[in-house]
Design a protein around this motif. Sequence first.
Motif, PDB file in Angstrom:
ATOM      1  N   HIS A  36       1.167   2.024  -2.202  1.00  0.00           N
ATOM      2  CA  HIS A  36       0.381   1.521  -1.078  1.00  0.00           C
ATOM      3  C   HIS A  36      -1.009   1.134  -1.575  1.00  0.00           C
ATOM      4  N   GLU A  63       2.536  -3.466   0.735  1.00  0.00           N
ATOM      5  CA  GLU A  63       2.901  -2.736   1.955  1.00  0.00           C
ATOM      6  C   GLU A  63       3.974  -3.483   2.743  1.00  0.00           C
ATOM      7  N   GLY A 112       2.106   7.051  -1.757  1.00  0.00           N
ATOM      8  CA  GLY A 112       1.148   6.973  -0.658  1.00  0.00           C
ATOM      9  C   GLY A 112       1.200   8.260   0.136  1.00  0.00           C
ATOM     10  N   LYS A 116       1.403   6.659   5.246  1.00  0.00           N
ATOM     11  CA  LYS A 116       1.480   5.322   4.640  1.00  0.00           C
ATOM     12  C   LYS A 116       2.907   5.007   4.180  1.00  0.00           C
ATOM     13  N   MET A 120       5.340   1.938   5.259  1.00  0.00           N
ATOM     14  CA  MET A 120       6.020   1.071   4.286  1.00  0.00           C
ATOM     15  C   MET A 120       7.506   0.975   4.602  1.00  0.00           C
TER      16      MET A 120
END
Length: 202
Positions: A36, A63, A112, A116, A120
């Motif tokens: 990320h 991402e 990440g 996050k 993703m």
Amino acid sequence: MKRPLCNHCQFPEQTCVCKFLGKPLKNHCKILVLQHPSEVKVAKNTVRLLSLQLSNLEVVVGESEADFAQVREQLQSVQCALLYPSENAMALSPSQEQANRPIIETLVVLDGTWKKVHKMLMLNPWLMTLPHVSFAQLPENQYHIRKAEQAFSLSTLEATAHFLHLYEQVSPAPLYQALAGMIEQQTRQMPEHVKQRYLRDE
């Protein structure tokens, strides 16, 4: 003003980890890290250590699905798996016979925070269509200077090291040594009250 970086490890000179690095490990299974963007400049991110210690590793920052379009195409021609603890993941264990393990030429690892990583996955539903692998038992978390969001959280380095240990019998010792060295260097730079907080939490 930017702090000068070590030419080799690319950490700031004050927290250089070169003296803790061993000879790069030869891993046959390629480790493909999808990182990320928010992790790239994090001083305590462990992917940089992996890039210094593994011979077969690629890092792709992004991402969205568009960010990983080339990666997705690349994975279509190899036997791959995603390291992710989903309900359908195959749990690797030390006692598992080689014949019962999936053939993995490329392991996809998401780098990440859990928040996050979840984003993703939402933006890249194709990742959930890949075979998933996880661990029957987790090693003890050694990454004390970055708070784990979940009880089962491991840093990207620890998760990758454990996978290679189970799947290829690659010794995780050099990777853990690099991690311990980075922790030592980072801790030295902390104000005393911050340092004590981490020591209490261990």
